[in-house]
Write a protein that holds these residues in place. Structure first.
Motif, PDB file in Angstrom:
ATOM      1  N   TYR A   1      18.969  43.384  43.483  1.00 41.45           N
ATOM      2  CA  TYR A   1      18.508  43.959  42.233  1.00 41.45           C
ATOM      3  C   TYR A   1      19.131  43.151  41.106  1.00 41.45           C
ATOM      4  O   TYR A   1      20.353  43.037  41.030  1.00 41.45           O
ATOM      5  CB  TYR A   1      18.910  45.428  42.152  1.00 41.45           C
ATOM      6  CG  TYR A   1      18.642  46.029  40.790  1.00 41.45           C
ATOM      7  CD1 TYR A   1      17.336  46.100  40.303  1.00 41.45           C
ATOM      8  CD2 TYR A   1      19.683  46.519  40.007  1.00 41.45           C
ATOM      9  CE1 TYR A   1      17.092  46.652  39.072  1.00 41.45           C
ATOM     10  CE2 TYR A   1      19.451  47.082  38.773  1.00 41.45           C
ATOM     11  CZ  TYR A   1      18.141  47.144  38.295  1.00 41.45           C
ATOM     12  OH  TYR A   1      17.880  47.675  37.072  1.00 41.45           O
TER      13      TYR A   1
ATOM     14  N   CYS B   1      19.938  42.573  37.301  1.00 42.90           N
ATOM     15  CA  CYS B   1      20.004  43.369  36.076  1.00 42.90           C
ATOM     16  C   CYS B   1      20.969  42.737  35.086  1.00 42.90           C
ATOM     17  O   CYS B   1      21.822  41.940  35.448  1.00 42.90           O
ATOM     18  CB  CYS B   1      20.435  44.790  36.382  1.00 42.90           C
ATOM     19  SG  CYS B   1      22.112  44.908  36.927  1.00 42.90           S
TER      20      CYS B   1
ATOM     21  N   TYR C   1      14.756  35.150  38.262  1.00 43.21           N
ATOM     22  CA  TYR C   1      14.593  36.537  38.675  1.00 43.21           C
ATOM     23  C   TYR C   1      15.119  37.505  37.628  1.00 43.21           C
ATOM     24  O   TYR C   1      14.901  38.689  37.700  1.00 43.21           O
ATOM     25  CB  TYR C   1      15.308  36.778  40.010  1.00 43.21           C
ATOM     26  CG  TYR C   1      14.714  35.933  41.111  1.00 43.21           C
ATOM     27  CD1 TYR C   1      13.419  36.210  41.572  1.00 43.21           C
ATOM     28  CD2 TYR C   1      15.422  34.888  41.676  1.00 43.21           C
ATOM     29  CE1 TYR C   1      12.864  35.429  42.579  1.00 43.21           C
ATOM     30  CE2 TYR C   1      14.877  34.113  42.677  1.00 43.21           C
ATOM     31  CZ  TYR C   1      13.595  34.385  43.131  1.00 43.21           C
ATOM     32  OH  TYR C   1      13.043  33.637  44.103  1.00 43.21           O
TER      33      TYR C   1
ATOM     34  N   LEU D   1      12.621  45.500  32.220  1.00 40.18           N
ATOM     35  CA  LEU D   1      11.720  45.154  33.300  1.00 40.18           C
ATOM     36  C   LEU D   1      12.446  44.490  34.473  1.00 40.18           C
ATOM     37  O   LEU D   1      12.021  43.492  35.001  1.00 40.18           O
ATOM     38  CB  LEU D   1      10.617  44.232  32.773  1.00 40.18           C
ATOM     39  CG  LEU D   1       9.539  44.974  31.979  1.00 40.18           C
ATOM     40  CD1 LEU D   1       8.548  43.980  31.404  1.00 40.18           C
ATOM     41  CD2 LEU D   1       8.832  45.995  32.853  1.00 40.18           C
TER      42      LEU D   1
ATOM     43  N   LYS E   1      13.703  44.013  38.208  1.00 40.04           N
ATOM     44  CA  LYS E   1      13.050  44.275  39.490  1.00 40.04           C
ATOM     45  C   LYS E   1      14.015  44.007  40.635  1.00 40.04           C
ATOM     46  O   LYS E   1      15.034  43.332  40.462  1.00 40.04           O
ATOM     47  CB  LYS E   1      11.831  43.357  39.641  1.00 40.04           C
ATOM     48  CG  LYS E   1      10.644  43.839  38.817  1.00 40.04           C
ATOM     49  CD  LYS E   1       9.472  42.922  39.008  1.00 40.04           C
ATOM     50  CE  LYS E   1       8.248  43.456  38.249  1.00 40.04           C
ATOM     51  NZ  LYS E   1       7.160  42.495  38.269  1.00 40.04           N
TER      52      LYS E   1
ATOM     53  N   TYR F   1      14.236  42.325  44.481  1.00 41.70           N
ATOM     54  CA  TYR F   1      13.546  41.294  45.250  1.00 41.70           C
ATOM     55  C   TYR F   1      14.050  41.295  46.673  1.00 41.70           C
ATOM     56  O   TYR F   1      15.235  41.501  46.930  1.00 41.70           O
ATOM     57  CB  TYR F   1      13.791  39.915  44.622  1.00 41.70           C
ATOM     58  CG  TYR F   1      13.257  39.826  43.204  1.00 41.70           C
ATOM     59  CD1 TYR F   1      11.951  39.395  42.984  1.00 41.70           C
ATOM     60  CD2 TYR F   1      14.045  40.182  42.114  1.00 41.70           C
ATOM     61  CE1 TYR F   1      11.449  39.330  41.685  1.00 41.70           C
ATOM     62  CE2 TYR F   1      13.556  40.121  40.832  1.00 41.70           C
ATOM     63  CZ  TYR F   1      12.256  39.686  40.606  1.00 41.70           C
ATOM     64  OH  TYR F   1      11.764  39.623  39.347  1.00 41.70           O
TER      65      TYR F   1
ATOM     66  N   GLU G   1       8.492  41.506  45.799  1.00 42.47           N
ATOM     67  CA  GLU G   1       9.259  42.029  44.674  1.00 42.47           C
ATOM     68  C   GLU G   1       8.834  43.463  44.447  1.00 42.47           C
ATOM     69  O   GLU G   1       7.691  43.843  44.687  1.00 42.47           O
ATOM     70  CB  GLU G   1       9.041  41.182  43.415  1.00 42.47           C
ATOM     71  CG  GLU G   1       7.586  41.055  42.992  1.00 42.47           C
ATOM     72  CD  GLU G   1       7.476  40.298  41.679  1.00 42.47           C
ATOM     73  OE1 GLU G   1       7.730  39.101  41.686  1.00 42.47           O
ATOM     74  OE2 GLU G   1       7.151  40.935  40.658  1.00 42.47           O
ATOM     75  N   PHE G   2       9.809  44.276  44.070  1.00 46.26           N
ATOM     76  CA  PHE G   2       9.543  45.700  43.900  1.00 46.26           C
ATOM     77  C   PHE G   2       9.874  46.124  42.483  1.00 46.26           C
ATOM     78  O   PHE G   2      10.997  45.875  42.019  1.00 46.26           O
ATOM     79  CB  PHE G   2      10.428  46.533  44.826  1.00 46.26           C
ATOM     80  CG  PHE G   2      10.285  46.199  46.280  1.00 46.26           C
ATOM     81  CD1 PHE G   2       9.191  46.669  47.014  1.00 46.26           C
ATOM     82  CD2 PHE G   2      11.246  45.442  46.922  1.00 46.26           C
ATOM     83  CE1 PHE G   2       9.093  46.375  48.356  1.00 46.26           C
ATOM     84  CE2 PHE G   2      11.148  45.149  48.271  1.00 46.26           C
ATOM     85  CZ  PHE G   2      10.055  45.614  48.998  1.00 46.26           C
ATOM     86  N   PRO G   3       8.941  46.770  41.801  1.00 47.91           N
ATOM     87  CA  PRO G   3       9.346  47.404  40.541  1.00 47.91           C
ATOM     88  C   PRO G   3      10.281  48.573  40.879  1.00 47.91           C
ATOM     89  O   PRO G   3      10.114  49.222  41.922  1.00 47.91           O
ATOM     90  CB  PRO G   3       8.031  47.909  39.944  1.00 47.91           C
ATOM     91  CG  PRO G   3       7.030  47.881  41.051  1.00 47.91           C
ATOM     92  CD  PRO G   3       7.562  47.026  42.163  1.00 47.91           C
ATOM     93  N   THR G   4      11.245  48.794  40.039  1.00 47.88           N
ATOM     94  CA  THR G   4      12.245  49.809  40.421  1.00 47.88           C
ATOM     95  C   THR G   4      11.656  51.208  40.541  1.00 47.88           C
ATOM     96  O   THR G   4      12.178  52.032  41.261  1.00 47.88           O
ATOM     97  CB  THR G   4      13.408  49.840  39.404  1.00 47.88           C
ATOM     98  OG1 THR G   4      12.846  49.915  38.102  1.00 47.88           O
ATOM     99  CG2 THR G   4      14.293  48.640  39.543  1.00 47.88           C
TER     100      THR G   4
END
Lengths: 689, 825
Positions: B56, B58, B99, B106, B108, B110, B120-123
């Protein structure tokens, strides 16, 4: 001290002391009279003595009560000094049940005469002590109890004799030299000696027993009261309005009875001083050990509080004695007091008992009570029982055994024990079929006053019969005697037993606890074990616990670890008759202990079971099979159908029925597996997909 | 609910090890496996070839993602079990990564394998730990789990795999649900063995005929064995809720052999089913019928697939003997005794298994629905009275007594007193019948109907020796009260009151009146209440005999009409009825018969017995009220079930047999379904299909509980009946059923307050209660057991309840070694 129910004593304390000083002068030698024999002798015609006399009288036993005063209950002629009893006289409960109403009548003695209820003697919620005197007098007179008034027993010795019930007789000598030989001795003399603490200057202290009760005598004075019990607060209450201030000094912090659930602690009716203290009205509470103190009198006749330590260090005249404020100029008790009053409670008077009786003091908690067993029999001599206030060592600070509303039941328990011990009359019991067990328990927990008042001390016992088809119900047995139940009651406990006790939540009561915390009440049946308010608790034992198990039970447990336990959830109205909330969980508990089905059934269901099963549930066995089935009405039948309750046993559960066959085509049962017969579901694909 | 679970802990000891493991691991690992925080550079350097990793990305200063991070943190441990590492990558300004994205909001997650980005995943797709695990495994097991959207897709896979592999097909409401996670975790283990197929389309589920689409479903398609492509694969629906443990268990049972043949003592036999908590069903076979039995057994096995293990037991090669008649053996769980049963068809076998399955097996989506609810009333009397509680009963018809009025009332008037408790259901149910009695008697009887509530006036009740509820007593003429011992119903109480209008016995003053009495004229209105009238005949000097008789009379008060004649001319009567004195005459008014019984040296109890026996009919109609009287005879009941009155032909046949003393060892009787509707339920319990009536059934209640039916195709004639009875006696007839001999056990468990108290007490280490520590339900043989126990104790009760039931992690533990050794991604 709480004067709600102090048992009588031997007259005014001063006189008693005088008697104690010369017991040897009145030896039997000077008596020309032959000894009078009695099976039972009761010392003291206070509430406890009269209560025991009542039971002895009803059982037609040979007994006599010895009372030094001319009338019963003479303690109450002087005490409490301010005349207000703090034992409640609740005349209305909204219920007709006389047994239930005794739960809220703290002054009446037990008798069969409904006229002898205290509510006929006083309309006050907190009655006047002279009403108690009048009541006790009536109790003795109307029931014709054998009381020897104006008879002061001055000396008691033991006379060994193998013939005697207990291997010895109690020899009582009265003030005239008359000698009485008693097989059993009940000591119901209460606590008659004011508790005095010895410290330098204690001679300046006035006692509760003699201090003026006229507020006029305290106008504009600074008053120090030693003690923090009900008598101390009662004394303070009386003079709060006229004094400059009242300071109250005691060893430990005040205990409020609504926090401890102990009626001997400070009752709300007396706690006016707490109010004025906390509302900054000059009155106050202080904590200190009294034995460290000293009181010195100055030239103006005023009293100063100092420490014993200071007196020992110096040996100077009164004026030069060091005071705490000399070093510590904000010392709380630096003011001079006009009066110091001692309100420190009462002690048992041991002086008339010869050493051979081995009636020793020093119970677990306090030396003020004689040492007794849970059966109220003295540890020192068999056949000597202590009743009433003096017997409070058994449940001191726990239950109500030191007060009329408690010891009236323990006296009955002692009487029942002796009926079996000396007369072969087993502890009274009722025997019922097992189907009545739930109802029997529900009935008792809803009305029994002895269980309610003497919670944790007296408990009901259910003794199961073989195969648990029936039971015996024993009421209000001293639960600490559980291990000895068979020998002391004459009842058999071979097949398991239940003990029904009333308990507060384990961590609910206690000094300094907030008993009004949010969420204090429990409503859900599955949380019943966390109930805080007084509620019934049922212990199940497969075998009678042994003495060892009772003695070494886990801390905080009133009884040894049971096989199973049930709490009936606390109820705001103390009405434990809710079908789902109270009765159903109890039934499930009993069923699981007994491994049977205790449901009730209509006759139609029993009929169905009788023709479709080899065994019937107990309810059908006891009722229906003996042509006493419950037929029910059409309306109830419809409710039954609507309820959807199936006529199944738990084991049969949701079984739709097994082994059913069409008649006329009996198949060889051993080979039904051979496919072929029509109807075999080769074609049912539903489950298969 | 919570406590119920605790209380039942002993019943699922099969899972004991697993559960405690889970608790232990939750406690010890949560501290260790925390989410590593890395810089991008550091992160990429840790990626290993062949390994999967979820990261993740961030910004270190971003705030709104704490909930997600918490969930991600929870997912660290489960994903680690599958060899997947998890990291939080902090995008610091110095080293940017593609990334890291541009906007703070936004961010995500991965998924990489080696250093190749897989997904890839949106949270917001990874809304909780279940979703994280489900999504990650779903991405990694792309081939093992085929996602489909149409029925055709399913058909294609189905056809492709026939003869090759089995299919695990499942429907979930949405991706990322706990059920989805459970399926993915199962696919992780079994994905190589079976083809997993997943859909979220309701239409697909509907196409295979499932109606209840609210919940997730899982089917096992048995395609491997299908060789003919036109044939459909058999399908087995998993009945349990979709948890990892349940799926694992289900697949295990699918893998087990369908049918096993054994030739050893069933007590010793154990299969995977027992380990999984499923019962074993042994069908008893023998050489002669082996082939056919095997086919039947296979059939049963298919129907019980996933519910029980089915075995064929060869009786001939068995050393230990099993009960002769038994054709089924049932082993509920390891260590339990094997039950031997006689079941007559496959459905009975199936229903026996289904009804006796381990309570824990019947677990569905919503446990509360399936759990027996202990707070639910299962006492019919309590329930019906409760349902009727709002109705105002016309209690004014019955005088309410109090402590003050009780004595004067019962002393001054003839009264019936009902002692009851207002809170007791049985009392209150009877109260309704009692009111009906009052309505019927209104203005017709001098008897006062009264009641006293013992909940209010307990002292009165105790004084009257009332220790049970309800009790009915009659106070009459200031004499000792008579305890009513009849049925607690309107009819019988009315009879008691009516019959008590006359004294018992009645003293007859003249021969003429005696004759009137015998003819039934004297007490015409009472005849319907007493099946016999009794007249005792004594010469005036027979004082003791008269005393016995009078005593017997008072004993039977309210049950029968009894009279006594003892005048000087009594010989007229004794001569007329040809009996020597003392004697009694029994009159059966219905049959118009008078029977004389000599009474020389007959004591009270014997007289009572004679009269009670005489009041029994030879061929009675049994009803709910009369059955107990006839059951006392302890003989098998020969019941003619009839819908309405019985025909003369039947009656004649039976009466003839009675007359010829063929039925002496039975109690012949008949049951009218119109009067006794419950008879229908009884027949239903004997037969599957309600047979044509009338029907003669023999119920042997007292020895063995066998029930026999007279063949429906035979005419009920004397001869046929006799023949049938002879065959019965010779043991040539087979019973149609055996009445169950089960004891009446507690219908439901009780709360285990002791366990709860001790669990709570053990949370406070300061409070010592060594004697009363309860053994937590943990099985031995585990290394971590000690820590485990203490861990459980330290848990507050509330969480303990939940953890105890967090079984879904069991699989992971059980399969852990397998996972790590064999299948790293």
């Amino acid at each position: 001290m709480g004067l709600s129910a102090r048992a009588p004593r031997w007259g005014a304390p001063g006189l008693l002391l005088a008697i104690a000083l010369h017991p040897a002068l009145c030896t039997p030698a000077s008596a020309s009279l032959p000894p009078a024999r009695r099976d039972y002798c009761v010392l003291g015609a206070g509430p406890a003595g009269l209560q025991m006399a009542y039971f002895l009288q009803r059982a037609r036993r040979d007994y006599a009560v010895f009372e030094r005063a001319a009338r019963p209950g003479s303690f109450f002629t002087r005490f409490p000094r301010h005349r207000k009893l703090i034992s409640i006289n609740k005349r209305y409960t909204g219920k007709a049940n006389a047994e239930f109403n005794l739960r809220h009548d703290w002054n009446s003695l037990l008798s069969h005469d409904p006229g002898l209820l205290f509510r006929h003697y006083s309309g006050a919620y907190f009655p006047d002590a002279s009403d108690m005197v009048r009541y006790l007098g009536d109790f003795a007179d109307r029931l014709g109890l054998h009381v020897l008034y104006n008879t002061t027993v001055e000396h008691i010795t033991l006379d060994k004799d193998r013939q005697a019930w207990n291997g010895h007789y109690f020899i009582l000598t009265d003030h005239k030299g008359q000698v009485y030989q008693c097989s059993v001795l009940f000591v119901a003399t209460g606590l008659s000696l004011p508790n005095q603490v010895d410290f330098p200057g204690s001679e300046y202290v006035e006692g509760y027993e003699s201090v003026s009760v006229d507020p006029k005598d305290f106008v504009g004075q600074n008053v120090l009261i030693l003690g923090r019990g009900n008598s101390a607060f009662e004394t303070a209450e009386n003079i709060l309005g006229v004094t400059n201030f009242v300071h109250m000094l005691s060893r430990s912090r005040v205990r409020l009875s609504w926090a401890t659930h102990y009626v001997g602690d400070l009752r709300a009716i007396n706690n006016g001083l707490l109010d004025t203290y906390q509302l900054k009205s000059l009155d106050g509470l202080l904590e200190s050990d009294l034995t460290d103190l000293a009181i010195v009198k100055d030239r103006q006749g005023k009293f100063h509080v100092t420490l014993k330590l200071f007196l020992e260090e110096t040996n100077q005249s009164a004026d030069a004695i060091p005071l705490p404020q000399d070093d510590n100029d904000n010392f709380a008790m630096r003011v001079a007091y006009d009066r110091v009053i001692r309100c420190l409670g009462w002690n048992f008077n041991f002086s008339i008992f010869n050493k051979s009786l081995r009636l020793s003091s020093g119970g677990e908690f306090s030396k003020k009570y004689p040492l007794v067993r849970p059966s109220y029999e003295s540890k020192g001599s068999r056949g000597l029982f202590v009743l009433g206030t003096a017997s409070h060592s058994v449940d001191y600070r726990k239950s109500a055994g030191g007060f009329i509303h408690g010891f009236r039941y323990t006296a009955r328990a002692v009487h029942r024990l002796l009926e079996w011990r000396h007369h072969g009359v087993a502890w009274p019991s009722t025997e019922c079929p097992i189907t009545q067990l739930t109802a029997s328990i529900i009935r008792r927990v809803n009305e029994a006053s002895g269980l309610y008042q003497m919670f944790g001390v007296l408990a009901d016992i259910v003794l199961l019969k073989e195969n648990a088809t029936a039971f015996e119900y024993l009421e209000e047995f001293p639960m600490q005697m559980l291990a000895q139940l068979e020998t002391v009651t004459g009842r058999q406990a071979r097949h398991g037993l239940f003990v029904i006790n009333m308990e507060y939540g384990r961590n609910f009561s206690g000094p300094d606890k907030d008993v009004f915390f949010y969420d204090r009440s429990v409503g859900h049946t599955e949380d019943a074990w966390q109930s805080n308010f007084l509620h019934p608790v049922i212990y199940y034992y497969r075998h009678l616990p042994t003495e060892q198990e009772v003695r070494f039970r886990p801390a905080d447990w009133p009884l040894p670890r049971p096989t199973a336990i049930h709490h009936i959830v606390e109820d705001f109205l103390t009405d434990w008759t809710a079908p789902l909330g109270h009765i159903l969980p109890l039934r499930r508990f009993l069923e699981n202990c007994l491994d049977t089905d205790l449901r009730s059934f209509y006759a139609e269901s029993c009929f169905f079971f009788a023709l479709t099963r080899q065994k019937l549930p107990p309810f059908c066995q006891h009722g229906y099979l003996r042509t006493q089935g419950l037929v029910g009405t059409e309306r109830l039948r419809q409710h039954r159908v609507a309820s959807g309750l199936l006529r199944t046993s738990p084991a049969a559960g949701r079984r739709p029925g097994e082994g059913r066959r069409q008649p006329g085509h009996p198949k060889p049962t051993r080979h039904f597996l051979t496919p072929g017969p029509p109807g075999q579901p080769h074609d049912s694909n539903k489950e298969e997909l | 609910m919570k406590e119920k679970k605790l209380m039942m802990s002993s019943s699922f000891n099969v899972f004991g090890v697993g559960i405690s493991f889970v608790v232990m691991c939750i406690l010890c690992n949560s501290a260790i496996d925390s989410l590593p925080e890395l810089s991008p550079q550091k992160y990429f350097s840790t990626l290993q070839p062949g390994k999967a990793s979820l990261a993740y990305f961030c910004h270190s200063d971003s705030s709104g993602t704490t909930v997600f991070l918490e969930e991600l943190n929870k997912a660290v441990k489960p994903l680690q079990d599958y060899g997947i590492s998890v990291a939080k990558v902090n995008c610091v300004k110095e080293e940017t990564s593609r990334y890291c994205g541009k906007e703070k909001d936004l961010m995500k997650a991965y998924l990489f394998r080696s250093n190749i980005l897989l997904r890839e995943f949106p949270t917001d797709a990874l809304f909780d730990v279940n979703a994280i695990v489900a999504h990650v495994l779903f991405a990694l097991l792309f081939n093992e789990v085929k996602y489909i959207t149409t029925w055709e897709d399913l058909q294609n896979i189905d056809n492709a795999l026939k003869g090759k592999a089995n299919i695990v097909f499942s429907y979930v409401r949405a991706i990322g649900t706990p059920e989805h996670r459970a399926i993915m975790e199962a696919a992780f283990v079994y994905g190589n063995t079976y083809q997993f197929v997943l859909t979220t389309e309701i239409a697909v589920l509907e196409s295979i005929g499932t109606e209840d689409i609210e919940y997730a479903h899982l089917y096992f398609f048995h395609c491997k064995a299908v060789l003919d492509l036109t044939q459909q694969c058999k399908r087995t629906l998993m009945a349990q809720s979709l948890t990892t443990l349940n799926i694992h268990q289900f697949i295990k049972t699918m893998e087990a052999p369908l049918l096993t043949e054994v030739a050893e003592d069933p007590q010793q036999v154990s299969t995977v089913h027992l380990q999984l908590g499923l019962p074993l069903v042994f069908l008893v076979s023998q050489q002669a019928t082996h082939e056919a039995d095997r086919r039947t057994a296979e059939w049963v096995a298919w129907r019980l697939l996933g519910k029980a293990g089915v075995l064929l037991l060869l009786r001939d090669s068995l050393e230990e003997s099993i009960p002769q008649h038994a054709n089924v053996a049932f082993k509920r769980e390891e260590g339990r005794r094997v039950e031997y049963l006689v079941l007559h068809d496959i459905d009975s076998v199936i229903s026996h298994v289904e009804n006796n399955m381990h309570v824990e097996q019947i677990q569905h989506e919503d446990d509360d629905l399936e759990e027996p609810d202990m707070d639910m009333q299962d006492d019919e009397v309590e329930e019906t009275v409760y349902r009727d509680r709002k109705r105002q009963l016309p209690l004014e018809l019955i005088v309410e007594l109090t402590e003050e009025t009780f004595n004067t009332t019962v002393m001054t008037s003839d009264s019936i007193v009902l002692f009851y408790a207002g809170w007791q259901a049985v009392s209150m149910a009877f109260m309704q019948s009692y009111i009906d009695v009052a309505i019927k008697l209104k203005g017709m009887s001098s008897m006062l109907l009264t009641r006293i509530n013992c909940a209010d006036w307990s002292y009165v009740c105790i004084k009257q020796n009332v220790t049970e509820f309800p009790v009915i007593k009659m106070y009459k003429d200031g004499k000792n009260p008579v305890y009513y011992a009849g049925m607690l119903g309107t009819k019988d109480l009315l009879k008691f009151i009516y019959l008590n209008r006359i004294s018992c016995p009645v003293i007859i003053p003249s021969v003429q009146e005696a004759e009137e009495y015998l003819s039934g004229e004297l007490y015409k209105d009472l005849l319907s209440y007493s099946s016999v009238s009794v007249l005792g005949l004594f010469s005036p000097t027979m004082t003791t005999e008269k005393e016995y008789f009078t005593e017997a009379g008072s004993y039977l008060k309210g049950c029968v009409i009894i009279a006594i004649y003892s005048e000087e001319d009594v010989l007229i009567l004794s001569n007329r009825y040809a009996v020597s004195l003392p004697a009694l005459l029994l009159v059966r008014h219905k049959e118009g018969k008078i029977e004389a019984v000599p009474l020389a040296n007959t004591h009270t109890q014997d007289i009572v017995q004679i009269i009670t026996d005489a009041s029994l009919e030879t061929f009675p109609e049994i009803t709910v009220e009369t059955l107990p009287t006839y059951l006392r005879l302890q003989k098998p009941l020969l019941i003619l079930f009839s819908d309405g009155s019985i025909s003369i032909q039947y009656r004649k046949a039976v009466l003839m047999l009675i007359k010829e003393k063929h039925l002496d060892s039975f109690t012949p009787c008949w049951l009218n379904l119109q009067n006794t509707p419950v008879g229908k339920e009884i027949l239903q319990s004997y037969f599957d299909v309600l047979p044509p009536l009338p029907l003669l059934v023999l119920v042997d209640l007292h020895s063995g509980g066998h029930v026999f039916a007279f063949p429906a195709d035979q005419a009920v004639t004397e001869q046929n009946l006799l023949l049938w009875l002879k065959k019965l006696e010779a043991g040539l007839e087979s019973h149609i059923t055996i009445l169950p001999a089960e004891e009446w056990k507690p219908p439901l468990p009780a709360y285990d307050f002791l366990g709860m108290m001790e669990a709570a007490a053990s949370q406070h280490p300061t409070r010592k209660a060594p004697e009363c520590t309860k053994e937590v339900d943990v099985q031995e043989n585990s290394k971590g057991q000690k820590e485990d126990k203490s861990a459980i104790r330290k848990e507050p009760t509330e969480t303990l309840r939940i953890k105890h039931w967090n079984k879904s992690g069991w699989l992971k533990e059980a399969e852990k070694s397998f996972l790590h050794d064999n299948k790293e991604l």
